[in-house]
Design an enzyme around this catalytic site. Structure first.
Site: not given
Ligand code: LLP
Length: 422
Positions: A239, A276-278, A315, A319, A346-347, A375
């Site tokens: 997050g 759990e970073p993404g 995105r 969002y 076409c949106e 994402y």
């Molecule tokens: N762990 C869990 C349980 C999650 O649901 C998520 C993201 C993460 C880790 C990773 O979060 P991060 O570190 O990437 O913030 N599509 C949206 C973001 C959706 C996130 C969903 N869950 C966007 O493009 O902003």
């Protein structure tokens, strides 16, 4: 920090000029920098030194095998949310014991797969899921190491659509109900309640909501231990936000500040930690490169129509997110006009930026959408029968296509006419 920069007036990914990749694969395409991926992983790892941390990359943010493998080779585990992601993580070489299976509504088939693979941890999201998992695990002669994902009732302060830790959100188990469910879990066959998990949302740009959530987790651990449930593991989710838009003044906390906060909040509990970073790892490690198709002026607006669209990077449409857009050919300072950058879909919502300051562009010019590594490609679709776009990875002075553009035949290969249509 990332490795996309101008050299001799041309935007490069590490040592490769982007026009060279565009000429080889066509536009639009995603381009990832492996040096940036590595750097982000290492910076986060350093910030958590001494905390016994395992970093499980959130595969949902970028599910390309080459990206996952790059991180696995650095020592990362994986956070997965479906049977598909679980198989991707394994295919990328992630050891099963470093896989955390999260996810809101796991099917029995997915739970069975996770048990059969002996994943390190399953994060349980409801009482019903706990019961199902117990039945499946005992039937298979397995013991599932589980965390309950608690909902701490904390507002992450981020975008409403990606906030997950408020009481009314669909995620997790209300923290006030968690102690009773841990007691139940302890008594169930096939279940070992070893951890507590929390994840309050994504693109979070302040430390306070994290700290509030982690302190709730801390209280819960103390309570559970007093009850004889010896929690020795915390999964603190992902997050942490990244900078997206140079026109906004939001600066997310540094990984160092985040690490110090974690230490303050839960550092003395003697728990091993999982993160759990993404986005933090892969967001700024990727860009989307697109070509200008044409220009159009109305009495009130100037449109730059590019060949990338909301189906490639959703995105902004989904969002209202803003990604910085820069020309691949460096512009002279000050030479800018306010334009609307739009895609061909076409949106009305297929618009990347409105009134955005860009230098004069002509058809055929390349632009780059920054911070598109997370994402981006994973959320793409083939809307308007647009093929998924290629993904390219750069390392130093070479690049490789890590997912190619499908042909029209491949795009339509799974479709067939029913027998009653001539
Ligand atoms: N762990 C869990 C349980 C999650 O649901 C998520 C993201 C993460 C880790 C990773 O979060 P991060 O570190 O990437 O913030 N599509 C949206 C973001 C959706 C996130 C969903 N869950 C966007 O493009 O902003």
């Amino acid at each position: 920090m990332h490795h996309f920069s101008y050299r001799g007036g041309i935007l490069h990914a590490e040592d490769v000029p982007l026009p060279q990749i565009a000429a080889a694969v066509g536009t639009p395409f995603y381009c990832y920098s492996s040096a940036t991926l590595t750097r982000h992983y290492r910076v986060f790892e350093d910030a958590l030194k001494g905390l016994g941390a395992t970093i499980c990359f959130a595969v949902k943010s970028n599910a390309n095998l080459a990206v996952i493998r790059t991180l696995v080779n650095l020592g990362a585990g994986c956070d997965v949310v479906s049977g598909g992601e679980l198989q991707l993580a394994l295919k990328a070489g992630c050891p099963p014991e470093k896989i955390v299976f999260s996810g809101m509504g796991k099917t029995e088939a997915e739970l069975r797969l996770a048990l059969a693979c002996d994943v390190g941890q399953i994060n349980v999201e409801s009482e019903a899921e706990l019961e199902t998992l117990s039945r499946l695990a005992s039937g298979m002669g397995k013991t599932a190491r589980i965390a309950l994902r608690v909902n701490p009732d904390v507002d992450s302060g981020g975008h409403d659509k990606i906030t997950t830790g408020r009481k009314e959100d669909k995620f997790g188990i209300e923290w006030t109900l968690a102690p009773a469910l841990y007691r139940k879990a302890r008594a169930l066959p096939g279940i070992a309640p070893v951890a507590v998990a929390v994840h309050i949302g994504s693109q979070i740009t302040q430390l306070a909501p994290f700290e509030a959530a982690f302190l709730r987790v801390r209280d819960l651990v103390v309570m559970l231990r007093a009850d004889g449930i010896d929690i020795r593991h915390l999964d603190l989710g992902g997050g942490l936000g990244v900078p997206y838009d140079h026109t906004s003044n939001t600066t997310p906390p540094s990984p160092e500040a985040y690490g110090a906060m974690v230490k303050r909040a839960v550092g003395d509990l003697g728990c091993a930690l999982t993160f759990e970073p993404g986005r933090l790892i892969v967001g700024n490690a990727g860009i989307l490169v697109s070509e200008v198709i044409t220009l159009k002026e109305s009495t009130t607006r100037k449109f730059v129509i590019v060949d990338a669209a909301m189906n490639d990077l959703v995105r902004p449409a989904m969002y209202g997110a803003r990604h910085d857009i820069i020309p691949v050919k460096e512009a002279r300072a000050g030479d800018v006009a306010a334009v609307d950058v739009v895609g061909p879909v076409c949106e009305t919502t297929d618009i990347f930026a409105k009134g955005y300051a860009l230098p004069p562009l002509a058809p055929g010019d390349l632009v780059a959408f920054l911070t598109a590594g997370a994402y981006g490609a994973v959320m793409a679709s083939t809307y308007n029968a647009r093929p998924l776009i290629p993904e390219v990875m750069v390392q130093g002075d070479h690049f490789a296509v890590i997912r190619r553009r499908p042909t029209f035949a491949e795009m339509t290969a799974l479709e067939q006419l029913p027998p009653w249509i001539e």
